[in-house]
Design an enzyme around this catalytic site. Structure first.
Site, PDB file in Angstrom:
ATOM      1  N   TRP A  21       1.107  -1.182   0.259  1.00  0.00           N
ATOM      2  CA  TRP A  21      -0.027  -0.165  -0.242  1.00  0.00           C
ATOM      3  C   TRP A  21       0.589   1.287  -0.063  1.00  0.00           C
ATOM      4  CZ3 TRP A  21      -1.702   2.960   4.371  1.00  0.00           C
ATOM      5  CH2 TRP A  21      -2.660   3.970   4.538  1.00  0.00           C
ATOM      6  N   GLN A  27       4.539   5.353  -4.647  1.00  0.00           N
ATOM      7  CA  GLN A  27       5.758   6.324  -4.081  1.00  0.00           C
ATOM      8  C   GLN A  27       7.093   5.409  -4.245  1.00  0.00           C
ATOM      9  OE1 GLN A  27       6.711   5.823   0.593  1.00  0.00           O
ATOM     10  NE2 GLN A  27       7.674   7.248   0.483  1.00  0.00           N
ATOM     11  N   ASP A  49       0.961  -8.633   1.320  1.00  0.00           N
ATOM     12  CA  ASP A  49      -0.177  -7.904   0.775  1.00  0.00           C
ATOM     13  C   ASP A  49      -1.003  -6.477  -0.036  1.00  0.00           C
ATOM     14  OD1 ASP A  49      -3.549  -7.820   2.383  1.00  0.00           O
ATOM     15  OD2 ASP A  49      -2.320  -5.562   2.629  1.00  0.00           O
ATOM     16  N   TYR A  54      -4.985  -0.126  -4.479  1.00  0.00           N
ATOM     17  CA  TYR A  54      -3.558   0.597  -4.201  1.00  0.00           C
ATOM     18  C   TYR A  54      -3.374   0.737  -6.215  1.00  0.00           C
ATOM     19  CZ  TYR A  54      -3.770  -1.417   0.235  1.00  0.00           C
ATOM     20  OH  TYR A  54      -4.438  -2.388   1.276  1.00  0.00           O
ATOM     21  N   SER A 152     -12.158  -6.606   6.061  1.00  0.00           N
ATOM     22  CA  SER A 152     -11.441  -5.470   6.605  1.00  0.00           C
ATOM     23  C   SER A 152     -11.306  -3.825   6.928  1.00  0.00           C
ATOM     24  CB  SER A 152      -9.838  -4.732   5.147  1.00  0.00           C
ATOM     25  OG  SER A 152      -9.483  -4.551   5.233  1.00  0.00           O
TER      26      SER A 152
END
Lengths: 163, 135
Positions: A21, A27, A49, A54, A152
């Site tokens: 994530w 990034q 994961d 994402y 989640s």
């Protein structure tokens, strides 16, 4: 690395999971992302994961590319469904049967695998009956596209339980 | 049903790299829009950052790095199956995995609770899904 059972199943995961994530497809440049996945594997991490949402699906693509030469049976790959993806059209989000059945196929394609070990409802969907969602998940498990199901950010009361 | 815990380092805040009253270091997540600078803002408060600094001697005495202490703390709960860590550099992963298999003594856990005090959110009702799908 140490391993733990997931819930009361017989399925083991590394007690540290590598998650992508905010990093993969966003990034962090792809070559560094691959180096980070390599470092995770070298350190004994076997559980990874991600989520369809994402970096609007790019994170799954980066992770799939980084893991494609690994022995699949030695990995535990987790992804999720709920948030809007792709063109973010009216059915490109949520936990409807339509979106779940379509989203799993996209995730498997991007992750370059035939199945994910854990498929998770990323959020609770107040707009879809729980039965519809759980039936779709059950069908995905029967199709062998996911082995286990998770949720989640659901509250304890929202989580389905055996009665 | 076990839990897989996301963001055990609170977006990197628990690494101790952000200091109260000082600008975030160049290249860190708090300065990077693509790295979720907005997400981390909720923790970028002087009272939080000062409390995090109080964890440093605790980590040091336990022989752990700050990220290791944060991840190890999460893993002390037997209902947790795994803690999810991310990385923007490979060295960060090599460090984080040092938290695997670590046992924190009761006295260490108490010192952590005392350092964090009332800043910790302990209300499970704060776990929420958005009211609409688009939110």
């Amino acid at each position: 690395m140490e391993f733990r059972y997931l819930g009361n199943s017989g399925f083991k995961v590394s007690e540290i999971t590598f998650g992508n994530w905010l990093t993969h497809g966003s990034q962090v440049e792809n070559d560094v992302a691959t180096q980070c996945v390599r470092a995770a594997l070298d350190a004994g991490i076997s559980t990874f994961d991600t989520a369809d949402v994402y970096a609007n699906t790019a994170a799954e693509t980066v992770l799939g590319q980084a893991l494609k030469d690994e022995r699949r049976e030695s990995l535990e790959i987790f992804t999720k469904v709920f948030g809007p993806t792709g063109p973010k059209g009216k059915n490109d989000l949520g936990l409807s049967r339509k979106h779940i059945m379509e989203s799993i196929n996209g995730s498997l394609r991007r992750l370059q695998t035939d199945y994910v070990d854990l498929y998770q409802a990323h959020r609770y969907d107040f707009e879809t009956p729980l039965e519809e969602t759980m039936q779709a998940f059950a069908d995905i498990v029967r199709q062998g596209k996911a082995l286990y199901i998770g949720v989640s950010e659901w509250t304890a009361d929202q989580a389905p339980r055996r009665t | 049903m076990s839990q897989i815990v996301w963001s055990p380092m609170a977006q990197g805040v628990l690494s101790g790299k952000y200091l109260p009253g000082q600008p975030a270091p160049e290249g860190s997540r708090a300065t990077d829009e693509k790295g979720g600078a907005k997400m981390i803002q909720r923790w970028m408060r002087d009272d939080v950052l000062a409390a995090v600094q109080e964890l440093k001697p605790i980590a040091q005495e336990a022989g752990l790095s700050m990220p290791q202490l944060a991840v190890a703390w999460v893993l002390q709960n037997p209902n947790v199956a795994s803690a999810i860590v991310g990385a923007s550099r490979p060295e960060q992963i090599a460090d984080s995995v040092g938290a695997a298999g670590v046992k924190l003594e009761a006295e260490v856990l108490k010192r952590i609770d005392d350092a964090v005090g009332g800043l910790a959110e302990r209300d499970p009702a704060q776990t929420k899904s958005p009211a609409t799908r688009e939110a």
